[in-house]
Scaffold this active site. Sequence first.
Site, PDB file in Angstrom:
ATOM      1  N   THR A  61       0.841  -1.200   0.000  1.00  0.00           N
ATOM      2  CA  THR A  61       0.000   0.000   0.000  1.00  0.00           C
ATOM      3  C   THR A  61       0.874   1.246   0.000  1.00  0.00           C
ATOM      4  O   THR A  61       0.648   2.195  -0.755  1.00  0.00           O
ATOM      5  CB  THR A  61      -0.882   0.005   1.281  1.00  0.00           C
ATOM      6  N   LYS A 111       2.523  11.667  -0.946  1.00  0.00           N
ATOM      7  CA  LYS A 111       3.529  12.697  -0.660  1.00  0.00           C
ATOM      8  C   LYS A 111       3.981  13.397  -1.940  1.00  0.00           C
ATOM      9  O   LYS A 111       4.300  14.586  -1.935  1.00  0.00           O
ATOM     10  CB  LYS A 111       4.733  12.108   0.081  1.00  0.00           C
ATOM     11  N   GLY A 149      -9.561  12.495   9.445  1.00  0.00           N
ATOM     12  CA  GLY A 149      -8.333  11.840   9.897  1.00  0.00           C
ATOM     13  C   GLY A 149      -7.191  12.199   8.953  1.00  0.00           C
ATOM     14  O   GLY A 149      -7.257  13.190   8.215  1.00  0.00           O
ATOM     15  N   VAL A 198     -22.456  10.869   7.625  1.00  0.00           N
ATOM     16  CA  VAL A 198     -23.037  10.738   6.293  1.00  0.00           C
ATOM     17  C   VAL A 198     -23.850   9.448   6.306  1.00  0.00           C
ATOM     18  O   VAL A 198     -23.336   8.387   6.654  1.00  0.00           O
ATOM     19  CB  VAL A 198     -21.913  10.668   5.226  1.00  0.00           C
ATOM     20  N   LEU A 216       0.995   2.477  10.473  1.00  0.00           N
ATOM     21  CA  LEU A 216       2.020   3.357   9.925  1.00  0.00           C
ATOM     22  C   LEU A 216       3.136   2.525   9.307  1.00  0.00           C
ATOM     23  O   LEU A 216       3.487   1.451   9.832  1.00  0.00           O
ATOM     24  CB  LEU A 216       2.602   4.248  11.032  1.00  0.00           C
ATOM     25  N   HIS A 249      21.708  27.749  14.673  1.00  0.00           N
ATOM     26  CA  HIS A 249      20.915  28.952  14.411  1.00  0.00           C
ATOM     27  C   HIS A 249      21.205  29.448  13.003  1.00  0.00           C
ATOM     28  O   HIS A 249      22.369  29.447  12.602  1.00  0.00           O
ATOM     29  CB  HIS A 249      21.264  30.045  15.425  1.00  0.00           C
TER      30      HIS A 249
HETATM   31  P1  FAD Z   1       0.848  -3.048   3.139  1.00  0.00           P
HETATM   32  O1  FAD Z   1       1.723  -1.928   2.763  1.00  0.00           O
HETATM   33  O2  FAD Z   1      -0.619  -2.851   3.035  1.00  0.00           O
HETATM   34  O3  FAD Z   1       1.276  -4.276   2.226  1.00  0.00           O
HETATM   35  C1  FAD Z   1       0.605  -5.485   2.221  1.00  0.00           C
HETATM   36  C2  FAD Z   1       0.910  -6.215   0.930  1.00  0.00           C
HETATM   37  O4  FAD Z   1       0.438  -7.542   1.037  1.00  0.00           O
HETATM   38  C3  FAD Z   1       0.197  -5.624  -0.294  1.00  0.00           C
HETATM   39  O5  FAD Z   1       1.140  -5.397  -1.308  1.00  0.00           O
HETATM   40  C4  FAD Z   1      -0.795  -6.701  -0.704  1.00  0.00           C
HETATM   41  O6  FAD Z   1      -0.971  -6.767  -2.109  1.00  0.00           O
HETATM   42  C5  FAD Z   1      -0.097  -7.946  -0.195  1.00  0.00           C
HETATM   43  N1  FAD Z   1      -1.003  -9.062   0.067  1.00  0.00           N
HETATM   44  C6  FAD Z   1      -2.136  -9.070   0.795  1.00  0.00           C
HETATM   45  N2  FAD Z   1      -2.653 -10.314   0.862  1.00  0.00           N
HETATM   46  C7  FAD Z   1      -1.824 -11.109   0.149  1.00  0.00           C
HETATM   47  C8  FAD Z   1      -1.818 -12.489  -0.158  1.00  0.00           C
HETATM   48  N3  FAD Z   1      -2.738 -13.330   0.319  1.00  0.00           N
HETATM   49  N4  FAD Z   1      -0.831 -12.958  -0.941  1.00  0.00           N
HETATM   50  C9  FAD Z   1       0.146 -12.139  -1.416  1.00  0.00           C
HETATM   51  N5  FAD Z   1       0.188 -10.831  -1.150  1.00  0.00           N
HETATM   52  C10 FAD Z   1      -0.772 -10.324  -0.371  1.00  0.00           C
HETATM   53  N6  FAD Z   1       2.007   5.510   6.648  1.00  0.00           N
HETATM   54  C11 FAD Z   1       3.046   6.277   7.026  1.00  0.00           C
HETATM   55  O7  FAD Z   1       3.787   5.878   7.934  1.00  0.00           O
HETATM   56  N7  FAD Z   1       3.321   7.477   6.424  1.00  0.00           N
HETATM   57  C12 FAD Z   1       2.539   7.957   5.432  1.00  0.00           C
HETATM   58  O8  FAD Z   1       2.810   9.034   4.904  1.00  0.00           O
HETATM   59  C13 FAD Z   1       1.426   7.194   5.021  1.00  0.00           C
HETATM   60  N8  FAD Z   1       0.631   7.629   4.029  1.00  0.00           N
HETATM   61  C14 FAD Z   1      -0.430   6.863   3.632  1.00  0.00           C
HETATM   62  C15 FAD Z   1      -1.265   7.363   2.642  1.00  0.00           C
HETATM   63  C16 FAD Z   1      -2.353   6.634   2.213  1.00  0.00           C
HETATM   64  C17 FAD Z   1      -3.235   7.175   1.136  1.00  0.00           C
HETATM   65  C18 FAD Z   1      -2.599   5.354   2.794  1.00  0.00           C
HETATM   66  C19 FAD Z   1      -3.745   4.514   2.312  1.00  0.00           C
HETATM   67  C20 FAD Z   1      -1.788   4.850   3.781  1.00  0.00           C
HETATM   68  C21 FAD Z   1      -0.699   5.618   4.224  1.00  0.00           C
HETATM   69  N9  FAD Z   1       0.139   5.174   5.251  1.00  0.00           N
HETATM   70  C22 FAD Z   1       1.189   5.947   5.652  1.00  0.00           C
HETATM   71  C23 FAD Z   1      -0.074   3.884   5.912  1.00  0.00           C
HETATM   72  C24 FAD Z   1       0.893   2.829   5.324  1.00  0.00           C
HETATM   73  O9  FAD Z   1       0.675   2.738   3.940  1.00  0.00           O
HETATM   74  C25 FAD Z   1       0.667   1.483   5.985  1.00  0.00           C
HETATM   75  O10 FAD Z   1       0.764   1.608   7.392  1.00  0.00           O
HETATM   76  C26 FAD Z   1       1.714   0.479   5.522  1.00  0.00           C
HETATM   77  O11 FAD Z   1       1.669   0.333   4.130  1.00  0.00           O
HETATM   78  C27 FAD Z   1       1.500  -0.875   6.192  1.00  0.00           C
HETATM   79  O12 FAD Z   1       2.470  -1.758   5.745  1.00  0.00           O
HETATM   80  P2  FAD Z   1       2.240  -3.325   5.716  1.00  0.00           P
HETATM   81  O13 FAD Z   1       3.530  -3.888   5.246  1.00  0.00           O
HETATM   82  O14 FAD Z   1       1.666  -3.784   6.974  1.00  0.00           O
HETATM   83  O15 FAD Z   1       1.106  -3.575   4.605  1.00  0.00           O
HETATM   84  P1  NAI Z   2      -8.144   7.785  10.477  1.00  0.00           P
HETATM   85  O1  NAI Z   2      -8.405   6.768  11.486  1.00  0.00           O
HETATM   86  O2  NAI Z   2      -6.911   8.617  10.553  1.00  0.00           O
HETATM   87  O3  NAI Z   2      -9.355   8.843  10.431  1.00  0.00           O
HETATM   88  C1  NAI Z   2     -10.664   8.443  10.187  1.00  0.00           C
HETATM   89  C2  NAI Z   2     -11.592   9.550  10.664  1.00  0.00           C
HETATM   90  O4  NAI Z   2     -12.900   9.242  10.232  1.00  0.00           O
HETATM   91  C3  NAI Z   2     -11.634   9.687  12.184  1.00  0.00           C
HETATM   92  O5  NAI Z   2     -11.531  11.047  12.509  1.00  0.00           O
HETATM   93  C4  NAI Z   2     -12.993   9.107  12.550  1.00  0.00           C
HETATM   94  O6  NAI Z   2     -13.546   9.672  13.717  1.00  0.00           O
HETATM   95  C5  NAI Z   2     -13.794   9.464  11.312  1.00  0.00           C
HETATM   96  N1  NAI Z   2     -14.957   8.637  11.068  1.00  0.00           N
HETATM   97  C6  NAI Z   2     -15.111   7.304  11.302  1.00  0.00           C
HETATM   98  N2  NAI Z   2     -16.326   6.901  10.905  1.00  0.00           N
HETATM   99  C7  NAI Z   2     -16.955   7.993  10.397  1.00  0.00           C
HETATM  100  C8  NAI Z   2     -18.227   8.214   9.806  1.00  0.00           C
HETATM  101  N3  NAI Z   2     -19.089   7.233   9.638  1.00  0.00           N
HETATM  102  N4  NAI Z   2     -18.533   9.469   9.382  1.00  0.00           N
HETATM  103  C9  NAI Z   2     -17.654  10.482   9.528  1.00  0.00           C
HETATM  104  N5  NAI Z   2     -16.428  10.325  10.087  1.00  0.00           N
HETATM  105  C10 NAI Z   2     -16.089   9.099  10.497  1.00  0.00           C
HETATM  106  O7  NAI Z   2      -8.256   7.014   9.087  1.00  0.00           O
HETATM  107  P2  NAI Z   2      -7.835   7.426   7.622  1.00  0.00           P
HETATM  108  O8  NAI Z   2      -7.654   8.893   7.499  1.00  0.00           O
HETATM  109  O9  NAI Z   2      -8.798   6.738   6.732  1.00  0.00           O
HETATM  110  O10 NAI Z   2      -6.421   6.727   7.485  1.00  0.00           O
HETATM  111  C11 NAI Z   2      -6.298   5.307   7.633  1.00  0.00           C
HETATM  112  C12 NAI Z   2      -4.964   4.929   8.184  1.00  0.00           C
HETATM  113  O11 NAI Z   2      -3.936   5.211   7.261  1.00  0.00           O
HETATM  114  C13 NAI Z   2      -4.654   5.675   9.451  1.00  0.00           C
HETATM  115  O12 NAI Z   2      -4.605   4.733  10.490  1.00  0.00           O
HETATM  116  C14 NAI Z   2      -3.325   6.292   9.258  1.00  0.00           C
HETATM  117  O13 NAI Z   2      -2.450   5.906  10.273  1.00  0.00           O
HETATM  118  C15 NAI Z   2      -2.813   5.747   7.923  1.00  0.00           C
HETATM  119  N6  NAI Z   2      -2.296   6.897   7.178  1.00  0.00           N
HETATM  120  C16 NAI Z   2      -1.175   7.518   7.632  1.00  0.00           C
HETATM  121  C17 NAI Z   2      -0.701   8.641   7.011  1.00  0.00           C
HETATM  122  C18 NAI Z   2       0.484   9.319   7.567  1.00  0.00           C
HETATM  123  O14 NAI Z   2       1.160   8.733   8.397  1.00  0.00           O
HETATM  124  N7  NAI Z   2       0.798  10.533   7.154  1.00  0.00           N
HETATM  125  C19 NAI Z   2      -1.338   9.200   5.820  1.00  0.00           C
HETATM  126  C20 NAI Z   2      -2.527   8.487   5.452  1.00  0.00           C
HETATM  127  C21 NAI Z   2      -2.958   7.363   6.107  1.00  0.00           C
END
Ligand code: FAD
Ligand code: NAI
Length: 466
Positions: free
Chosen positions: A41, A51, A182, A237, A320, A445
């Site tokens: 992901t 980013k 969030g 919603v 994360l 600084h």
């Molecule tokens: P993932 O990255 O979800 O990887 C899991 C992998 O497993 C996937 O490639 C999937 O295809 C594979 N998989 C699943 N099931 C199977 C299977 N049965 N067989 C083979 N492969 C499989 N976190 C941050 O720290 N900083 C950020 O800036 C940040 N930004 C984000 C922005 C967005 C839009 C989103 C959605 C998330 C963001 N996150 C961020 C969260 C971060 O992406 C996740 O916490 C992180 O990717 C988790 O890592 P993971 O290795 O657990 O799983």
């Molecule tokens: P989130 O958990 O950060 O925020 C979800 C928000 O939706 C919360 O404020 C919650 O109260 C609200 N919510 C829940 N149900 C709702 C409803 N029915 N109607 C209206 N509001 C509702 O989840 P988000 O933003 O989807 O991110 C998912 C995960 O991805 C997070 O756990 C985050 O750690 C990770 N992530 C991290 C990033 C980073 O580290 N910069 C960037 C993007 C994602």
Amino acid sequence: MSAYDLVVIGTGPGGYVCAIRAAQLGLKTAVVEKRKTLGGTCLNIGCIPSKALLHASELFDEAGHGFEQMGIKVGKPKLDLAAMMAFKDEGVDGNVKGVDFLMKKNKIDVHVGTGRIAAPGKVEVTGEAGTTTLDTKAIVIATGSEVAPLKGVTIDEQRIVSSTGALSLDKVPKKLLVVGAGVIGLELGSVWRRLGAEVEVVEFLDRIVPGIDLEVAKQFQRILQKQGFTFRLSTKVTGIDTSGSRLKATVEPAAGGDAATIDCDVALIAIGRVPYTQGLGLDTVGVALDPRGRVITDAHFATNVPGIYAIGDVIAGPMLAHKAEDEGVAVAEILAGKAGHVNYDVIPGVVYTNPELASVGKSEEDLKAAGIAYNVGKFPFTANGRAKVNRQTDGFVKILADAKTDRVLGVHILGADAGNMIAEAAVAMEFGASSEDIARTCHAHPTLPEAVKEAALAVEKRALHM
Ligand code: FAD
Ligand code: NAI
């Protein structure tokens, strides 16, 4: 004899980093990935593309508002959205290719296909070429998470999008409705607001960014409102009508009451993520899940089934990338007979908006709930020389230190570059520093981190520039 010491299912930051560390420690390692590209992901549809768009949209916004004040006349910037998306895709491509390289460099076998645990020590991989079975001593589940659905609303990734669709819109919506205040809602809301969309955020709770220190969250909300965000808090919603040319979302007070309608062009559903374990065969092998669908692990990342471990978004804890990575390293070290460990008290979190919001450790609410007496030191960026000259004075640094021992318990930074600045706080906390330790450390600084030092001085009410 097992072909592998370790098979990791999933190559997100948890899985691929785990595989690298295991290979470094001499374990014969393979990864299984069902996506065409490695990196999970985070690299494909999360951290990296978001980013890239945050960076590009911030510069676009600044070119429209901030450049003139510095004597740079470039005219009104024009948006080429297709080119911006190509820039984002190139960034993703470079990163996922980097993971391919690291797999080769560390002699890790990559099996493309869906992994299923047929039995302890046996992973079935089903890909284009059919099904093969890998024999292994240990299995690490690193399958990550997926978007949490909103009841009654179907995500089509065109008009009603998750973060994945919001990273690839082909035009700027006139109005974007964000459901959930969030991390995803505020980061991707920022991207589209900077590119010209009107952004309204509906949040179920009475505050934004739950879990973050409340004082910091309140100031963050005020700053976002100044930037043009509108918020409807304590609101839910209940449905989105897609029949017309514009979407019509029905909203209701969270506590119940009269419904209202919000018209919008695109709705981003960002109400959290849920662990992904579909098709893994966990019920067959008897791996236990908690009520939220997360794989239950002990302090050594072991599940209830011997030889099967789990890390990252699929287990408890903050979702994360760096948390998943650290768990990947720890479990690899444990499997290699070493003492892997993750300190969950010191995991920084960053929201990459402008200003950024970064925190590590406890909030004031956490400390009150735990009955721990604390002192607070705060320092605003309006009093920091570098922030002033850069015209980036929004926000402040807040340090929470134990009232008895002065040990730093939490650091919260709202400000430009907070994501980089929080690293200093994390290192200090990992070493058990006191606020006095930070206050007595010489900071260069003129830099923004001088505000961290001043906040540390402010714990003892002796900030110098305030
Ligand atoms: P993932 O990255 O979800 O990887 C899991 C992998 O497993 C996937 O490639 C999937 O295809 C594979 N998989 C699943 N099931 C199977 C299977 N049965 N067989 C083979 N492969 C499989 N976190 C941050 O720290 N900083 C950020 O800036 C940040 N930004 C984000 C922005 C967005 C839009 C989103 C959605 C998330 C963001 N996150 C961020 C969260 C971060 O992406 C996740 O916490 C992180 O990717 C988790 O890592 P993971 O290795 O657990 O799983
Ligand atoms: P989130 O958990 O950060 O925020 C979800 C928000 O939706 C919360 O404020 C919650 O109260 C609200 N919510 C829940 N149900 C709702 C409803 N029915 N109607 C209206 N509001 C509702 O989840 P988000 O933003 O989807 O991110 C998912 C995960 O991805 C997070 O756990 C985050 O750690 C990770 N992530 C991290 C990033 C980073 O580290 N910069 C960037 C993007 C994602």
